[in-house]
Write a protein that holds these residues in place. Structure first.
Motif, PDB file in Angstrom:
ATOM      1  N   ALA A  24      48.578  36.524  31.578  1.00  0.00           N
ATOM      2  CA  ALA A  24      49.126  35.661  32.622  1.00  0.00           C
ATOM      3  C   ALA A  24      48.289  35.798  33.881  1.00  0.00           C
ATOM      4  O   ALA A  24      47.598  36.802  34.085  1.00  0.00           O
ATOM      5  N   ASP A  25      48.331  34.783  34.721  1.00  0.00           N
ATOM      6  CA  ASP A  25      47.668  34.830  36.023  1.00  0.00           C
ATOM      7  C   ASP A  25      48.660  35.295  37.080  1.00  0.00           C
ATOM      8  O   ASP A  25      49.857  35.012  36.973  1.00  0.00           O
ATOM      9  N   PRO A  26      48.181  35.988  38.116  1.00  0.00           N
ATOM     10  CA  PRO A  26      46.808  36.436  38.332  1.00  0.00           C
ATOM     11  C   PRO A  26      46.529  37.718  37.553  1.00  0.00           C
ATOM     12  O   PRO A  26      47.443  38.465  37.208  1.00  0.00           O
ATOM     13  N   ASN A  27      45.243  37.975  37.307  1.00  0.00           N
ATOM     14  CA  ASN A  27      44.870  39.196  36.601  1.00  0.00           C
ATOM     15  C   ASN A  27      43.514  39.680  37.062  1.00  0.00           C
ATOM     16  O   ASN A  27      42.744  38.937  37.672  1.00  0.00           O
ATOM     17  N   VAL A  28      43.231  40.929  36.777  1.00  0.00           N
ATOM     18  CA  VAL A  28      41.926  41.516  37.049  1.00  0.00           C
ATOM     19  C   VAL A  28      41.480  42.226  35.778  1.00  0.00           C
ATOM     20  O   VAL A  28      42.301  42.782  35.037  1.00  0.00           O
ATOM     21  N   VAL A  29      40.172  42.167  35.480  1.00  0.00           N
ATOM     22  CA  VAL A  29      39.630  42.731  34.249  1.00  0.00           C
ATOM     23  C   VAL A  29      38.728  43.910  34.580  1.00  0.00           C
ATOM     24  O   VAL A  29      37.845  43.802  35.449  1.00  0.00           O
ATOM     25  N   LEU A  30      38.942  45.018  33.901  1.00  0.00           N
ATOM     26  CA  LEU A  30      38.052  46.177  33.985  1.00  0.00           C
ATOM     27  C   LEU A  30      37.217  46.229  32.717  1.00  0.00           C
ATOM     28  O   LEU A  30      37.750  46.122  31.614  1.00  0.00           O
ATOM     29  N   VAL A  31      35.903  46.371  32.880  1.00  0.00           N
ATOM     30  CA  VAL A  31      34.983  46.462  31.744  1.00  0.00           C
ATOM     31  C   VAL A  31      34.299  47.822  31.840  1.00  0.00           C
ATOM     32  O   VAL A  31      33.564  48.090  32.795  1.00  0.00           O
ATOM     33  N   LEU A  32      34.549  48.688  30.851  1.00  0.00           N
ATOM     34  CA  LEU A  32      34.144  50.092  30.924  1.00  0.00           C
ATOM     35  C   LEU A  32      33.235  50.469  29.768  1.00  0.00           C
ATOM     36  O   LEU A  32      33.586  50.268  28.603  1.00  0.00           O
ATOM     37  N   ASP A  33      32.073  51.009  30.089  1.00  0.00           N
ATOM     38  CA  ASP A  33      31.185  51.606  29.094  1.00  0.00           C
ATOM     39  C   ASP A  33      31.490  53.096  29.080  1.00  0.00           C
ATOM     40  O   ASP A  33      30.855  53.888  29.787  1.00  0.00           O
ATOM     41  N   GLU A  34      32.465  53.486  28.275  1.00  0.00           N
ATOM     42  CA  GLU A  34      32.985  54.843  28.366  1.00  0.00           C
ATOM     43  C   GLU A  34      31.971  55.889  27.912  1.00  0.00           C
ATOM     44  O   GLU A  34      31.936  57.007  28.442  1.00  0.00           O
TER      45      GLU A  34
END
Length: 404
Positions: free
Chosen positions: A191-201
């Protein structure tokens, strides 16, 4: 004219950074913020696509006007536009914790070393570049730049394994935090609003403590010796050629580059070390494996795509700049596609002079200015009680920029 404009942040916990002043005459904000916080009987203005109308309403308000904005209004927020249109001296900004802070807090991660980019109302190249190169990235999304769009684009760009965290509707009763990988994020319903975290663990574990800049250790060397890279039969860009090419490409944070015919990936790896997001392309599976190995060796993130150019380039996001290092039989077709889609700079490495004329002609036909530079290096070698110069094979760089 409003004498004072209070810009008040709404935190991911749903709380205002400060109370609304008692003398407010106009409240501007998103529909959900107005519904929740606007006092009864006070005039309101919905912030939507027409920010000129909002600025006009605020300017015409009497006394004190209020603007409600999510998180920190000065960080990828409305403060820049209001300051430009109405004057920064009329603004009093009250920041709340941002949605990015809320997303990292939701999964218990620090974020002083994160790279934060916005795909909301902006060209998406910088967001894609950051997600390719940086090990810890937060992306502010938009309905047309969704988590699914981001995941699909990164997969097409050959991005390596990433953990994806999507934090939706933080501060609301229906807030959701979902954790998956890139493939899973393509089909994720959010759902909006959202924020995305992209992690190279994996890379985060190797890096350890926070660095000054989000994309990797500070002070990474560049123009490394050719032997620093795994390569086949000397098929690797020499340091001096690489240094000039990177300078002409403008490799740096926020830039999205293609390395077409990447070979060992030396140009791609060093561009990523300078902070650029890079997609390296080669038709040779062994060279693709070498590029991945070299990126891993130097601890940088590079998207790697296996396939023949120009066909495999069709699904890639448009680049800011392109390095063409493989001058095979399809060079003309590759250049036609590259010159049509690249934003500002293209560099082509040629081993033979005969190709220079046709390449320059293609730049000109596509509306680009271009010129050539011969890179000739001679190494100093001992000779008896002195030294001699031993020449290397010269390389011709054709460097072009789009005409204004």
């Amino acid at each position: 004219m409003a004498e004072r404009i209070e810009v008040i942040g709404v935190g991911p916990d749903g709380r205002l950074a400060t109370e609304l002043p008692g003398d407010v005459s106009l409240v501007a904000g998103g529909a959900r913020h107005l519904e929740r916080f606007a006092p009864p009987g006070v005039a309101t203005c919905v912030i939507g696509g027409d920010l000129d109308q909002v600025a006009g309403a605020l300017d015409a308000a009497v006394g004190t006007a209020v603007v409600l904005a999510s998180g920190d209004p000065g960080w990828f927020g409305i403060v820049r536009r209001l300051g430009r249109d109405l004057g920064a001296d009329r603004l009093r900004v009250h920041p709340a914790p941002s949605s990015v802070a809320g997303a990292f807090a939701a999964i218990g991660l620090p974020w002083e070393d994160a790279t934060v980019v916005s795909a909301h109302g902006r060209a998406p190249g910088a967001a894609i570049a950051a997600a390719l190169v940086a090990p810890k990235v937060a992306v502010l999304t938009a309905p047309d730049r969704s988590p699914a769009w981001l995941a699909h684009t990164l997969l097409a760009a050959g991005c390596g394994p990433r953990t994806v965290v999507v934090a939706s509707r933080l501060g609301h009763d229906d807030a959701v935090v979902q954790r998956t990988d890139l493939a899973g994020a393509v089909d994720l319903e959010v759902a909006d609003p959202n924020v995305v975290l992209v992690l190279d663990e994996a890379r985060l574990a190797r890096i350890g403590a926070a660095t000054v800049r989000g994309h990797g250790p500070v002070g990474l060397p560049w123009a490394r010796d050719a032997d620093a890279f795994e390569h086949r039969d000397g098929q690797v860009s020499k340091p001096e050629v690489r240094a000039l090419a990177l300078a002409r490409l403008g490799a740096g944070p926020g830039r999205l580059l293609w390395d077409v015919g990447c070979g060992s990936g030396s140009v791609a790896v060093e561009a990523a070390g300078l902070g650029a997001g890079v997609i390296a392309v080669d038709r040779d599976a062994d060279q693709v494996a070498r590029t991945r190995a070299n990126a891993d060796r130097f601890g940088v993130g590079v998207g790697v795509v296996h396939g023949p150019a120009p066909a495999v380039l069709a699904d890639l996001p448009d680049p800011d700049a392109v390095f063409v290092g493989g001058g095979g039989p399809d060079l003309a077709a590759v250049l036609d596609l590259v010159l049509a889609r690249t934003r500002d700079r293209v560099v082509v490495a040629l081993a033979t002079l005969e190709r220079a004329g046709p390449v320059l002609a293609r730049f000109d036909a596509a509306g680009w200015d271009a010129g050539g530079e011969l890179v000739q290096v001679q190494d100093l070698r001992p000779l008896a009680d002195g030294h001699r110069l031993v020449p290397r094979n010269p390389v011709l760089l054709i460097c072009g920029g789009r005409r204004p």
